[in-house]
Design a protein around this motif. Sequence first.
Motif, short mmCIF file in Angstrom:
data_model
loop_
_atom_site.label_atom_id
_atom_site.label_comp_id
_atom_site.label_asym_id
_atom_site.label_seq_id
_atom_site.Cartn_x
_atom_site.Cartn_y
_atom_site.Cartn_z
N MET A 1 -3.34 19.21 -17.20
CA MET A 1 -3.24 17.84 -17.67
C MET A 1 -3.08 16.94 -16.45
O MET A 1 -2.24 17.20 -15.59
CB MET A 1 -2.05 17.70 -18.62
CG MET A 1 -1.90 16.31 -19.16
SD MET A 1 -1.01 16.16 -20.70
CE MET A 1 0.63 16.58 -20.29
N PRO A 2 -3.86 15.86 -16.40
CA PRO A 2 -3.78 14.98 -15.23
C PRO A 2 -2.46 14.22 -15.18
O PRO A 2 -1.85 13.92 -16.21
CB PRO A 2 -4.95 14.03 -15.41
CG PRO A 2 -5.28 14.08 -16.85
CD PRO A 2 -4.86 15.43 -17.34
N SER A 3 -2.02 13.94 -13.99
CA SER A 3 -0.80 13.16 -13.82
C SER A 3 -1.09 11.69 -14.07
O SER A 3 -2.24 11.25 -14.10
CB SER A 3 -0.26 13.35 -12.40
OG SER A 3 -1.13 12.75 -11.47
N ALA A 4 -0.02 10.93 -14.23
CA ALA A 4 -0.18 9.49 -14.45
C ALA A 4 -0.86 8.84 -13.25
O ALA A 4 -1.69 7.94 -13.41
CB ALA A 4 1.18 8.86 -14.70
N LYS A 5 -0.56 9.33 -12.05
CA LYS A 5 -1.16 8.75 -10.84
C LYS A 5 -2.67 8.97 -10.83
O LYS A 5 -3.43 8.05 -10.53
CB LYS A 5 -0.53 9.39 -9.60
CG LYS A 5 -0.99 8.79 -8.31
CD LYS A 5 -0.25 9.41 -7.12
CE LYS A 5 -0.72 8.80 -5.82
NZ LYS A 5 0.00 9.39 -4.68
N SER A 6 -3.12 10.16 -11.19
CA SER A 6 -4.57 10.41 -11.20
C SER A 6 -5.25 9.63 -12.33
O SER A 6 -6.38 9.17 -12.18
CB SER A 6 -4.88 11.90 -11.30
OG SER A 6 -4.39 12.45 -12.50
N LEU A 7 -4.55 9.46 -13.46
CA LEU A 7 -5.11 8.67 -14.55
C LEU A 7 -5.27 7.20 -14.13
O LEU A 7 -6.31 6.59 -14.37
CB LEU A 7 -4.24 8.77 -15.80
CG LEU A 7 -4.68 7.96 -17.00
CD1 LEU A 7 -6.09 8.35 -17.45
CD2 LEU A 7 -3.70 8.13 -18.14
N LEU A 8 -4.26 6.65 -13.48
CA LEU A 8 -4.35 5.27 -13.01
C LEU A 8 -5.47 5.12 -11.98
O LEU A 8 -6.18 4.10 -11.98
CB LEU A 8 -3.02 4.81 -12.43
CG LEU A 8 -1.90 4.62 -13.44
CD1 LEU A 8 -0.58 4.30 -12.73
CD2 LEU A 8 -2.25 3.53 -14.43
N GLY A 9 -5.65 6.13 -11.14
CA GLY A 9 -6.74 6.09 -10.17
C GLY A 9 -8.09 6.07 -10.86
O GLY A 9 -9.00 5.33 -10.48
N ALA A 10 -8.23 6.89 -11.90
CA ALA A 10 -9.48 6.93 -12.65
C ALA A 10 -9.74 5.60 -13.36
O ALA A 10 -10.88 5.12 -13.41
CB ALA A 10 -9.46 8.07 -13.66
N LEU A 11 -8.70 4.99 -13.90
CA LEU A 11 -8.86 3.69 -14.55
C LEU A 11 -9.28 2.61 -13.56
O LEU A 11 -10.14 1.78 -13.86
CB LEU A 11 -7.56 3.29 -15.26
CG LEU A 11 -7.18 4.11 -16.48
CD1 LEU A 11 -5.77 3.75 -16.94
CD2 LEU A 11 -8.19 3.94 -17.60
#
Length: 50
Positions: A1-11
């Motif tokens: 599961m991706p971390s919040a940091k990687s999700l924010l980067g993707a966004l």
Amino acid sequence: MPSAKSLLGALSRAEEEASAMVVAGRPDRFCAGFDLRVIASRARSSRERR
């Protein structure tokens, strides 16, 4: 599961590079935390009371 940091980067990347984005999660769950079965049952109850 991706971390919040990687999700924010993707966004952030999507904001710069894309005109649309799809965020997918677990089946039968809505990202705001609602259980779709509960929402559907409330809609049914509402229709039945009419």
